[in-house]
Write a protein that holds these residues in place. Structure first.
Motif, PDB file in Angstrom:
ATOM      1  N   TRP A 208       1.466  10.378  -6.355  1.00 29.10           N
ATOM      2  CA  TRP A 208       0.413  11.165  -5.701  1.00 29.10           C
ATOM      3  C   TRP A 208      -0.942  10.965  -6.353  1.00 29.10           C
ATOM      4  CZ3 TRP A 208       1.141  12.346  -0.997  1.00 29.10           C
ATOM      5  CH2 TRP A 208       2.413  12.699  -0.525  1.00 29.10           C
ATOM      6  N   SER A 209      -0.964  10.712  -7.647  1.00 31.01           N
ATOM      7  CA  SER A 209      -2.279  10.555  -8.284  1.00 31.01           C
ATOM      8  C   SER A 209      -2.922   9.241  -7.858  1.00 31.01           C
ATOM      9  CB  SER A 209      -2.183  10.669  -9.803  1.00 31.01           C
ATOM     10  OG  SER A 209      -1.397   9.623 -10.322  1.00 31.01           O
TER      11      SER A 209
ATOM     12  N   GLU B   9      -6.467   9.278  -5.993  1.00 27.35           N
ATOM     13  CA  GLU B   9      -7.577   8.589  -6.631  1.00 27.35           C
ATOM     14  C   GLU B   9      -8.218   7.557  -5.697  1.00 27.35           C
ATOM     15  OE1 GLU B   9      -6.713   7.850 -10.574  1.00 27.35           O
ATOM     16  OE2 GLU B   9      -8.656   6.923 -10.990  1.00 27.35           O
ATOM     17  N   GLU B  10      -7.363   6.821  -4.985  1.00 24.93           N
ATOM     18  CA  GLU B  10      -7.884   5.720  -4.175  1.00 24.93           C
ATOM     19  C   GLU B  10      -8.509   6.156  -2.863  1.00 24.93           C
ATOM     20  OE1 GLU B  10      -4.759   2.831  -3.586  1.00 24.93           O
ATOM     21  OE2 GLU B  10      -4.434   2.772  -5.752  1.00 24.93           O
ATOM     22  N   HIS B  11      -8.091   7.290  -2.320  1.00 22.13           N
ATOM     23  CA  HIS B  11      -8.465   7.577  -0.942  1.00 22.13           C
ATOM     24  C   HIS B  11      -9.333   8.810  -0.741  1.00 22.13           C
ATOM     25  CE1 HIS B  11      -6.013   4.339   0.662  1.00 22.13           C
ATOM     26  NE2 HIS B  11      -5.196   4.619  -0.332  1.00 22.13           N
ATOM     27  N   PHE B  12      -9.753   9.446  -1.837  1.00 21.22           N
ATOM     28  CA  PHE B  12     -10.551  10.662  -1.670  1.00 21.22           C
ATOM     29  C   PHE B  12     -11.713  10.696  -2.654  1.00 21.22           C
ATOM     30  CE2 PHE B  12      -6.273  11.281  -0.241  1.00 21.22           C
ATOM     31  CZ  PHE B  12      -6.452  11.852   1.010  1.00 21.22           C
ATOM     32  N   LEU B  13     -12.601  11.633  -2.359  1.00 23.94           N
ATOM     33  CA  LEU B  13     -13.806  11.778  -3.153  1.00 23.94           C
ATOM     34  C   LEU B  13     -13.673  13.017  -4.029  1.00 23.94           C
ATOM     35  CD1 LEU B  13     -16.651  10.364  -2.967  1.00 23.94           C
ATOM     36  CD2 LEU B  13     -17.308  12.238  -1.464  1.00 23.94           C
TER      37      LEU B  13
ATOM     38  N   SER C 149       0.834  -1.192   0.000  1.00 27.02           N
ATOM     39  CA  SER C 149       0.000   0.000   0.000  1.00 27.02           C
ATOM     40  C   SER C 149       0.870   1.245   0.000  1.00 27.02           C
ATOM     41  CB  SER C 149      -0.890  -0.006   1.238  1.00 27.02           C
ATOM     42  OG  SER C 149      -1.211   1.311   1.609  1.00 27.02           O
ATOM     43  N   ASN C 150       0.604   2.140  -0.913  1.00 22.61           N
ATOM     44  CA  ASN C 150       1.327   3.410  -0.895  1.00 22.61           C
ATOM     45  C   ASN C 150       0.839   4.301   0.225  1.00 22.61           C
ATOM     46  OD1 ASN C 150       2.875   2.908  -3.129  1.00 22.61           O
ATOM     47  ND2 ASN C 150       1.327   3.693  -4.548  1.00 22.61           N
ATOM     48  N   TYR C 151      -0.418   4.052   0.646  1.00 21.57           N
ATOM     49  CA  TYR C 151      -1.061   4.987   1.580  1.00 21.57           C
ATOM     50  C   TYR C 151      -0.683   4.720   3.024  1.00 21.57           C
ATOM     51  CZ  TYR C 151      -4.639   8.046   3.547  1.00 21.57           C
ATOM     52  OH  TYR C 151      -5.287   9.037   4.227  1.00 21.57           O
TER      53      TYR C 151
END
Ligand code: WT7
Length: 642
Positions: free
Chosen positions: A27-28, A32-36, A2-4
Motif C-alpha cells: 500500500w505504501s 507514494e506513486e499515485h497521490f499527492l 504495475s501494482n496499481y
C-alpha cells in the motif's frame, strides 16, 4: 509490473500475493506513486482489532480535493469531470470541467467559511442528485469539515435523527427535487426536521425547482448569491491522513442508525485503486454509476474514486422509468457510456419490461457492467449479460458495505473469469475468511460460512460516530481478531466467493440450513415469475417452514394460482431438493423495499408468521402502502397443495 493497474489474471495473482505477504510495502508503494501528499507518513499501518483501532499512513498530510481536482488541472483542466444528466431528458446535460469544478468547489468552500464552518465541524447535506451535491461534499473536504450526506428520500424524522446524532451545525439543501414526473418539497422537509435540531445554525438552499419556499431569516440563505460573491480560490486545509473525512449513516439490524466514520488518506488510496481496477478505467472513458451520492456507492464510486483518477463521472438526477423504461439505455447511447454500474433491483425491474426498451438503443460503447448492493440472481445476471452487455461486457458483481468504504470482493474485468452470482475473488490487500458457528476458520474449498476479514485494509470505517463500543460489539466481537461482515458466503472449488446474504436471513428447516438467495433464484427461473422473497415462519414439526412472496410478471395473471404454486415447488425441487420446497406461497403485487432497494425481510417474516400487530418502523420504506396490501390478502393464503 504495475501494482496499481492489474490487466490480466496472472498479474492479479502476483499482485495479490505481494499485498498479503507485505501489506505495508504494497500500500505504501501505491500511495507514494499515485497521490499527492504534503508530508509522507511516519507509519504505514498501526492496528489492533481487539480495541479496535486501525490507522493507515499515520502522520501523513494531505487534502483529498487536491488529489481529486487540483493536480488534474495541469493535464486535464478542460476535460469533463462531472457530466450532469438532468431528470428531464429535454433539459441539456451539463459538462463541468476540472477547471470549472475547481472554481465551484473553491467558491462553495469559501461560502462555508464565511458561514463559520471550520475544520472538524459537521455539515449535513440533504440534496437531490444535482451538481451542488458533489460540489458541497468536496467543499467540505476542502476546508476539513466532516460531511454527512443524508439521502434526500429520507423523512424529516430520519433526517433530524442523523443531524442530531452528529451534531451538525449546518444543513445544505435545495428548494425541492425532481423525481420522474413528480417534484418533492425538500425545503419543507428540512424545515420540519430543523424544529427538532437545536444545534443547526444555518441552512443553505440551492435553487432547483424554483418554487416559492419559506426562508427563515437569520437561519436560511439562498446559496447562489453567496457563491456569486465568493472568492474563486480557496487554499486547501492540510489534513492528517487519519482526520475524519465523512460520516455516513447505515441502518443496523437493531437500534438507531450507525454513523460510520471514514478518514482521509486510506479511504482515498483504496477507493482510487479499486475504481481503477474494478472498472478497468482508461483516460477517455465515460463512467456512470446510477447510485445516489446519499449512499456509500455514490461517495466512493461517483465522487472520490473516479475524481482521484481524473475520470469523467456521470451524475443522473432521475429515475430508470422516466419518461419511460428506456431511460438508462437512452443515456448510455447519448453519452457513449463505457462503464455502467447499477443495482440488481434496477436490473430486475427493467428486465420485467418489454425488451424493445433496450434493443432500440445503441449500447456498443459499453465495456464493463457492474452490480452492487445485494446478491444478483442468475436470471437477472443473464438478462444483464445478454441484453445490456450483448455478451461482450464482463459483469463485475462487487461485494462491499458502507463500513468497508470500498469494494472488497469483485472480479477484475478481462482478468478474472466471471461466474453468475459470484463476486469471485478478493481485491489485493483483502484477506477474507469463512467462519463456522463455533468460531473456527473453515479451511479449504466448497465450503460455506460467515464472512469475515482477517486483516485491515485502508478504507475500513474507523468507528461509529460517538459510539466506539457499539463499533466494537457489532463488528469485532463475534469472531476474535476479525472483522465480521454480517454476511454469509460460500467458497467454490476454485476459491471464488458467492455472497449468500445476511446471515440473519438463513433459515433452518428440519435441521437443514437453507439460504434464501438460491431458493429465490430457483423460483425466479419460472417463466411467469418476476421476483420473489423467501422467509421462514414457525412450524410445529420442521422448526421453520418456508413462505414465499412471489411477484408475477403479468399482473392480472389469469393462470391458476394453485397450479403455479405447484410449478414453483417443482422448480425448487429440481434445483435444490424437496427440502427447500415452500409451504406457503402468496402472490403479491410488490415487496416492501428500503430506499436503497433492499427487501425488508423483517416485515415479511412478521407477515408470514401472522404476527402483524407490531410491524415496527415502516416509514423508511420506499413503498409502505404495499404492506397493507399484502396483509389484506393474507387470509386467502393456503398451504401449497402436494
Ligand atoms: C450489504 C451492505 C456496498 C454498497 C451498497 C450496499 C449486501 C452488497 C453485494 C453483492 C451480495 C451484497 C451485503 C452487504 N451486498 N453488495 N455484490 N452481492 N450482497 O451497502 O447498505 O452498507 O449494505 O449489502 O449483504 O453486507 P450497504
Amino acid at each position: 509490473m504495475s501494482n496499481y493497474h492489474i490487466k490480466h489474471l496472472e498479474e492479479y495473482f502476483q499482485v495479490y500475493r505481494k499485498s498479503v505477504r507485505n501489506p505495508e510495502l504494497f500500500w505504501s508503494e501505491i500511495a507514494e506513486e499515485h497521490f499527492l501528499w504534503r508530508k509522507k507518513w511516519d507509519n504505514v499501518l498501526d492496528w489492533d482489532f481487539s480495541k479496535p483501532e486501525v490507522k493507515w499512513f499515520d502522520g501523513a498530510k494531505l487534502n483529498i480535493t487536491e488529489n481529486c481536482i487540483d493536480r488534474h488541472l495541469y493535464v486535464r483542466g478542460d476535460k469533463t469531470a462531472i457530466l450532469f444528466e438532468p431528470n428531464n431528458p429535454e433539459e441539456a446535460a451539463e459538462h463541468i470541467t476540472y477547471n470549472q469544478l475547481h472554481e465551484r468547489v473553491c467558491k462553495f468552500a469559501n461560502v462555508l467559511k464565511t458561514k463559520g464552518v471550520k475544520k472538524g465541524d459537521r455539515v449535513c447535506i440533504y440534496l437531490p442528485m444535482i451538481p451542488e451535491l458533489a460540489i458541497s461534499v468536496l467543499a467540505c473536504a476542502r476546508i476539513g469539515a466532516i460531511h454527512s450526506v443524508i439521502f434526500a428520500g429520507f423523512s424529516a424524522t430520519a433526517l433530524a435523527t442523523r443531524v442530531n446524532d452528529c451534531e451538525a451545525k449546518m444543513i445544505i439543501t435545495s428548494d425541492g427535487s425532481y423525481r420522474g414526473s413528480k417534484t418533492i418539497d425538500l425545503k419543507g422537509i428540512v424545515d420540519e426536521a430543523v424544529e427538532q435540531c437545536p444545534g443547526v445554525e444555518s441552512v443553505l438552499v440551492a435553487k432547483r425547482i424554483n418554487t416559492d419556499v419559506k426562508m427563515k431569516s437569520g437561519r436560511d440563505e439562498w446559496l447562489q448569491p453567496l457563491l456569486d460573491k465568493a472568492d474563486a480560490n480557496c487554499i486547501p486545509e492540510v489534513m492528517d491522513a487519519e482526520d475524519p473525512l465523512f460520516i455516513l449513516y447505515t441502518s443496523g439490524s437493531t437500534g438507531k442508525p450507525k454513523g460510520m466514520m471514514h478518514t482521509t488518506g486510506g479511504y482515498m488510496v483504496y477507493t482510487a485503486f479499486t475504481f481503477k481496477n474494478v472498472f478497468q478505467y482508461r483516460e477517455d472513458d465515460i463512467y456512470w454509476c446510477t447510485a445516489d451520492i446519499g449512499w456509500i456507492t455514490g461517495h466512493s464510486y461517483i465522487v472520490y474514486g473516479p475524481l482521484a483518477n481524473g475520470a469523467t463521472t456521470v451524475m443522473f438526477e432521475g429515475v430508470p422509468s422516466y419518461p419511460d423504461y428506456g431511460r438508462f439505455w437512452d443515456i448510455v447511447q447519448k453519452h457513449k457510456i463505457t462503464q455502467f454500474y447499477t443495482a440488481p433491483t434496477a436490473i430486475r425491474a427493467l428486465a420485467k419490461e418489454n425488451l424493445d426498451y433496450v434493443t432500440k438503443y445503441d449500447l456498443s460503447s459499453l465495456k464493463v457492467l457492474g452490480t452492487v448492493g445485494e446478491p444478483i440472481n442468475e436470471e437477472a445476471w443473464h438478462w444483464y449479460n445478454d441484453h445490456v452487455g450483448q455478451k461482450d461486457c464482463p459483469i463485475v458483481d462487487t461485494w462491499w458495505q458502507t463500513e468497508t468504504g470500498g469494494i472488497l470482493i469483485s472480479p477484475i474485468p478481462f482478468a478474472t473469469p466471471t461466474k453468475p452470482t459470484y463476486a469471485t475473488l478478493p481485491m489485493p490487500g483483502i484477506q477474507p475468511t469463512l467462519m463456522d458457528e463455533s468460531g473456527n476458520e473453515i479451511i479449504g474449498n466448497q465450503v460455506e460460512g460467515r464472512l469475515c476479514i482477517k486483516f485491515p485494509w485502508p478504507s475500513i470505517a474507523r468507528t461509529i460516530w460517538g459510539d466506539h463500543n457499539r463499533y466494537r460489539d457489532t463488528y469485532f466481537s463475534a469472531f476474535k481478531n476479525k472483522y465480521f461482515t454480517g454476511d454469509g458466503a460460500l467458497r467454490d472449488e476454485v476459491g471464488y466467493y458467492r455472497i449468500t446474504g445476511r446471515v440473519d436471513d438463513v433459515i433452518i428447516v428440519s435441521g437443514h440450513n437453507l439460504g434464501t438467495a438460491p431458493i429465490e433464484d430457483a423460483i425466479n427461473e419460472h417463466p411467469a415469475v418476476a421476483e420473489s422473497a423467501i422467509v421462514g415462519f414457525p412450524h410445529d414439526i420442521k422448526g421453520n417452514a418456508l413462505y414465499g412472496f412471489v411477484i408475477l410478471k403479468e399482473t392480472g395473471e389469469s393462470r391458476d394460482r394453485d397450479n403455479l404454486s405447484k410449478e414453483v415447488n417443482q422448480q425448487i425441487t429440481e434445483r435444490i431438493g424437496p427440502i427447500a420446497k415452500l409451504d406457503k406461497i402468496q402472490f403479491v403485487p410488490g415487496l416492501p423495499k428500503t430506499r436503497s432497494g433492499k427487501i425488508m425481510r423483517r416485515i415479511l417474516r412478521k407477515i408470514a408468521s401472522n404476527d402483524t400487530s407490531d410491524l415496527g418502523d415502516i416509514s423508511t420504506l420506499l413503498n409502505p402502502e404495499i404492506v397493507e396490501e399484502i396483509i389484506d390478502e393474507l387470509a386467502f393464503v393456503t398451504p401449497v397443495k402436494k
